[in-house]
Design an enzyme around this catalytic site. Structure first.
Site, PDB file in Angstrom:
ATOM      1  N   GLU A 272       0.831  -1.208   0.000  1.00 25.55           N
ATOM      2  CA  GLU A 272       0.000   0.000   0.000  1.00 25.55           C
ATOM      3  C   GLU A 272       0.865   1.258   0.000  1.00 25.55           C
ATOM      4  O   GLU A 272       0.472   2.284  -0.549  1.00 25.55           O
ATOM      5  CB  GLU A 272      -0.966  -0.001   1.195  1.00 25.55           C
ATOM      6  CG  GLU A 272      -1.912  -1.215   1.256  1.00 25.55           C
ATOM      7  CD  GLU A 272      -2.693  -1.497  -0.018  1.00 25.55           C
ATOM      8  OE1 GLU A 272      -2.951  -0.559  -0.805  1.00 25.55           O
ATOM      9  OE2 GLU A 272      -3.039  -2.681  -0.250  1.00 25.55           O
ATOM     10  N   GLU A 301      -0.832  -0.390  -9.783  1.00 22.24           N
ATOM     11  CA  GLU A 301      -0.403  -1.660  -9.198  1.00 22.24           C
ATOM     12  C   GLU A 301       1.097  -1.887  -9.420  1.00 22.24           C
ATOM     13  O   GLU A 301       1.755  -2.527  -8.597  1.00 22.24           O
ATOM     14  CB  GLU A 301      -1.238  -2.810  -9.784  1.00 22.24           C
ATOM     15  CG  GLU A 301      -1.079  -4.144  -9.091  1.00 22.24           C
ATOM     16  CD  GLU A 301      -1.664  -4.216  -7.663  1.00 22.24           C
ATOM     17  OE1 GLU A 301      -2.273  -3.237  -7.206  1.00 22.24           O
ATOM     18  OE2 GLU A 301      -1.463  -5.263  -7.025  1.00 22.24           O
TER      19      GLU A 301
HETATM   20 MG    MG Z   1      -2.844  -2.970  -5.031  1.00 23.73          MG
END
Ligand code: MG
Length: 503
Positions: A272, A301
């Site tokens: 995160e 991502e």
């Molecule tokens: Mg992610």
């Protein structure tokens, strides 16, 4: 540089002024979304659902407001005279308008309502491991996704319309060629590592209980290594770790504390953190504009996977972590860096995607991608789905789930209508290695950067090449600018081979 300097054209300034209200609604929705996953009392979920759906309807009506649309049209007439920032604003807004215009309001409402209902039944179904509870809702979500795809339109494959919602410009053909390549090259690496136990398939540290308060301190210490800006960002707790960018100066991450197997909470934080850094390093001039978010889910991502895996699961970073862990988790003192490194990189097939290692993760994605494509093209019914899931698991990972909670019921995505989302996880993995490769050409080996704790050099590189642009460029264009070519799985495969086969 002030905002007035990068957005020069009068028509763009007018659009941005109107947009501020839409931005504010988005700001409120994000905060509400974060709250419902963290501190909201359980019973408030119905009220929160009503409030959220009213806000999204309001925001849609502002976006499709006649006056706003005519301003957009005027800006499009002079598009070629706009600078890159201004073009970015128009591109992002135009895309949002096209999507909202294509989908009729009653379909949007029906999707929102079904989502709430389906999610509630999915929770129950997963808890009882009873697919029949969820089945009719899955069927409904597939039907609605098909309807949405038909309204949105596509050239070749119906699934294209859905993929594009999550990753601008992605098509089935492109995703398939990327995912097939990744699966066929990763599978033999995984099998070799697993069969020959090059990395362990189990480790005693998985079962060791930790003190949650001590672990919270460690997670904070880890973020301190990266100079996490506590006056612009937070770390909280939620059942499923996530990041919310509420504004450019309010970015919040979460993790969870199971109380054993401490790498789970630690790597959630590192993952995160990668998302948070992206949002924190977007050009401050983009405040309150449509460029405030990242370029796409796949690129977002790539940033989380970069910090979680390429940095976080490296031997060098394990060395940096070791004293931090030793100080607060005394049982870690019994294990040297090499042992810890092995614990952080256990390789074994798992039923559950979010528990999987670097080598098997993408195989889980391939399975979901294949099934989604069949669902959307009417080639797979919900009746046959669990069996197909289980057989594909066996084909790809060599294990067959015995319960639906370990199989088709494990992910939230299909319950909340997210069809076409999964491939962005693998795009993120591939891009993380491609970006790392480009970074090394400029800064030297990442392993050396970690040893010397040159995290700010890494952060600045990512800011200059990716983060600062926010949503300005299409994902494909941004990647070509940053790495000189479109997405290419070669770097990722090479990285995995080096890490797992070259000891
Ligand atoms: Mg992610």
């Amino acid at each position: 540089m002030s905002t007035t300097e990068i957005f020069k054209k009068e028509i763009i300034k007018e659009i941005l002024e109107k947009y501020r209200v839409i931005w504010a609604l988005g700001h409120a929705s994000s905060l509400m979304g974060w709250d419902s996953e963290t501190y909201m009392p359980k019973q408030a979920y119905i009220d929160r659902g009503v409030a959220s759906s009213e806000i999204s309807v309001l925001s849609r009506s502002l976006l499709l407001d006649k006056d706003f649309l005519s301003k957009l049209d005027r800006a499009k007439e002079v598009y070629e005279d706009l600078n890159d920032y201004e073009k970015g604003v128009i591109r992002v807004l135009d895309r949002a308008v096209k999507i909202y215009r294509a989908l009729p309001e009653d379909l949007i409402k029906e999707m929102a309502l079904t989502r709430e209902e389906a999610r509630a039944h999915w929770v129950q179904a997963r808890y009882k491991s009873d697919y029949n509870i969820f089945k009719p809702y899955l069927a409904k979500n597939i039907e609605l996704s098909i309807k949405a795809a038909e309204y949105l339109g596509y050239d070749i494959d119906r699934y294209d319309a859905l993929l594009d919602l999550f990753e601008e410009g992605l098509t089935y053909r492109k995703a398939k060629s990327i995912l097939d390549e990744v699966a066929s090259k990763i599978k033999p690496i995984f099998e070799k590592v697993y069969d020959e136990e090059i990395f362990p398939s189990k480790h005693p540290l998985e079962d060791v209980k930790y003190d949650i308060e001590a672990m919270k301190e460690i997670n904070k210490e880890v973020l301190k290594l990266f100079n996490y800006p506590w006056d612009r960002a937070r770390l909280d707790i939620s059942a499923h770790p996530f990041t919310t960018g509420i504004s450019l100066d309010d970015v919040r991450i979460t993790t969870r504390y199971e109380g054993y197997d401490f790498r789970r909470t630690l790597y959630a934080v590192l993952h995160e953190y990668g998302h948070a850094l992206y949002d924190l390093q977007i050009d401050p001039n983009f405040k309150y504009t449509p460029l405030e978010g990242g370029a796409s889910l796949g690129i977002h991502e790539s940033q989380s996977r970069f910090w979680e895996n390429i940095i976080g699961r490296s031997r060098e970073f394990t060395e940096i972590l070791k004293p931090v862990l030793d100080e607060k988790l005394h049982f870690v003192r019994d294990y040297d860096v090499e042992e810890l490194y092995k614990y952080f990189n256990i390789v074994r097939p798992t039923y559950i995607r979010v528990d999987s290692d670097q080598l098997t993760y993408d195989l889980h994605i391939v399975l979901r991608f294949r099934m989604e494509h069949m669902f959307i093209n009417g080639e797979l019914t919900v009746d046959d789905a669990p069996e197909i899931w289980n057989n594909t698991m066996e084909e790809l990972l060599g294990i067959k789930p015995k319960r639906d909670s370990e199989g088709i019921l494990q992910d939230i995505h299909w319950s909340i209508g997210l069809m076409g989302y999964f491939p962005t996880y693998t795009l993120g993995n591939i891009l993380s290695a491609q970006i790392a490769y480009s970074m090394e050409k400029k800064l030297g080996k990442i392993s050396d950067l970690i040893i010397d704790s040159r995290f700010s050099d890494i952060q600045n590189y990512l800011k200059d090449e990716i983060h600062r642009y926010g949503g300005m460029y299409k994902p494909e264009e941004l990647i070509i600018r940053a790495t000189g070519e479109d997405i290419n799985p070669e770097y990722y495969i090479r990285y995995l081979r080096n890490k797992f086969l070259t000891q």
